[in-house]
Design an enzyme around this catalytic site. Structure first.
Site, PDB file in Angstrom:
ATOM      1  CG  HIS A  83      -1.878  -1.148   1.233  1.00  0.00           C
ATOM      2  ND1 HIS A  83      -2.288  -1.765   2.382  1.00  0.00           N
ATOM      3  CD2 HIS A  83      -2.514  -1.785   0.211  1.00  0.00           C
ATOM      4  CE1 HIS A  83      -3.146  -2.735   2.084  1.00  0.00           C
ATOM      5  NE2 HIS A  83      -3.284  -2.768   0.772  1.00  0.00           N
ATOM      6  CD  GLU A 281      -1.157  -3.927   9.287  1.00  0.00           C
ATOM      7  OE1 GLU A 281      -0.821  -2.728   9.173  1.00  0.00           O
ATOM      8  OE2 GLU A 281      -1.832  -4.527   8.433  1.00  0.00           O
TER       9      GLU A 281
END
EC number: 3.4.17.12
Length: 443
Positions: A83, A281
């Protein structure tokens, strides 16, 4: 000759210290090329393809044998920036490269790691998205998707339901890359939360979806891998650092338990590439300010190194016939943890099985022959940067390529769709979780 200048030049590092700024495509490429040039004996830079807008998808390989696979040397990879607006992982991987190459020959741990592993590092899978971010935001920025507005982490074939999206150039490049190497362990780096997430990301009743989870046959190993990373990150292991997110006990979660995700890269790696992958993450804010980058590096450095070392878990070896010929495409699976797409030996007859300490029965299957069964005991303390080595000699002659063998690759369709719901993956995993945790604490 100006001798003071000469000595100064000899004392300076081969690569100028990498700054803690965001590096756009031009700066990233310049850094990678400089590293590849100055550390040519332990690095190899190549592009696995191009983005929609023609930007190279760079991969730097770090290892004692960087340009080609060597038998017995496992392949590891990190991938970041799927992303485009999730930026911390991209910079961490550049600093990891810098740390690895400058520590070789100075730090025994890093030197051993480079001697025993081929480490593939892709700082950006979505360079078009990164360059498209004009107004960085903690939650969402234009640039998350690729140039064609596709989410690359929803763009892979899915084993649970049909994912009828247009496969993007970046995705296709990664899928082809996975076929060229025998990857054993991997992680993809994201942002927007602080947690280590392990497969499956999608699920069906057979994998435990009715219990709000979706577990692989290797759930104990995946929980251990996630704990290995999270437990060494002082903020991630708290599990509650991101105030706008759910809490994650010990900083880990099953992907499906967090939220179901179709077409993700980590499930694809595990099912079709025989590569254990988790998702990291790394930041509550997807695109934090540059001045925070040093603290992210300090918090993740130990985890990044320790996680690479886990590629040496379990058992590895080659499968031979009686004449000593290595046998490709032989199914090598641990009893009671069979994969829906069976794991097979590569073209060199090699297999790698990530396993925690314990006793296991391994089934070795060649079409047209009775299964060969062997027992292995993985010791509590792993060998020095190497999995247990166990070569397997099969009691027949003739190379496998002389035996009629169907196409060994599994079709890229929802393989789990028609699986019975009494899969072992639906069984409670508390025992496995506790075993994994104890293994970490007393390692």
């Amino acid at each position: 000759m100006d001798f003071p200048c000469l000595w100064l030049g000899l004392l300076l590092p081969l690569v100028a210290a990498l700054d803690f700024n965001y590096h756009h495509q031009e700066g990233m490429e310049a850094f990678l090329k400089t590293v590849a040039q100055n550390y040519s004996s332990i690095t190899h830079l190549h592009s696995i393809g191009k983005s929609v807008k023609g930007r190279n998808l760079w991969v730097l390989v770090v290892g004692r044998f960087p340009k080609e696979h060597r038998i017995g040397i496992p392949e590891f990879k990190y991938v970041a920036n799927m992303h485009g607006d999730e930026t911390v992982g991209r910079e961490l991987l550049l600093h990891l490269i810098d740390y690895l190459v400058t520590s070789d020959g100075k730090d025994p741990e890093i030197t051993n790691l480079i001697n025993s592993t081929r480490i593939h590092i892709m700082p950006s899978m979505n360079p078009d998205g990164f360059e498209a971010v004009k107004k960085p935001d903690c939650y969402y920025s234009i640039g998350r998707e690729n140039y064609n507005q596709y989410d690359l982490n929803r763009n892979f074939p899915d084993a649970f339901e049909y994912n009828n999206v247009s496969r993007q150039p970046e995705t296709v490049a990664v899928m082809k890359w996975l076929k060229t190497e025998t990857f054993v362990l991997s992680a993809n780096l994201h942002g927007g939360a602080l947690v280590a997430s392990y497969p499956f990301d999608n699920g069906v009743q057979a994998t435990g979806a009715l219990y709000s989870r979706s577990l692989t046959p290797d759930d104990d190993v995946f929980q251990y891998l996630a704990h290995t990373y999270a437990s060494r990150n002082p903020n991630m292991k708290k599990g509650d650092e991101c105030k706008n997110k759910m809490n994650f006990p010990n900083g880990i979660t099953n992907g499906y338990s967090w939220y179901p995700l179709q077409g993700g890269m980590q499930d694809y790696n595990y099912i079709w590439a025989q590569c254990f992958e988790i998702t990291l993450e790394l930041s509550c804010c997807k695109y934090p300010r540059e001045e925070k980058l040093p603290s992210f590096w300090n918090n993740n450095k130990a985890s990044l190194i320790e996680y690479i070392k886990q590629v040496h878990l379990g058992v590895k070896g080659q499968v031979f016939d009686q004449n000593g010929n290595p046998l490709p495409n032989v199914i090598v699976e641990v009893q009671d943890r069979k994969h829906i797409c069976p794991y097979r030996t590569n073209k060199y007859g090699e297999y790698y099985l990530l396993l925690l300490p314990g006793s296991y029965i391994i089934n070795v299957t060649v079409p047209g022959h009775d299964p060969h069964i062997t027992k292995v005991i993985i010791p509590e303390k792993s060998q020095n940067f190497s999995a247990l080595k166990k070569d397997i000699l099969l009691p027949f002659q003739g190379q496998l390529d002389s035996i009629p063998v169907p196409n060994p690759s599994c079709p890229m369709i929802p393989l789990y769709r028609n699986l019975p719901d009494h899969s072992a993956a639906t069984k409670p995993s508390l025992f496995l979780f506790l075993v994994s945790l104890l293994h970490i604490l007393f390692k």
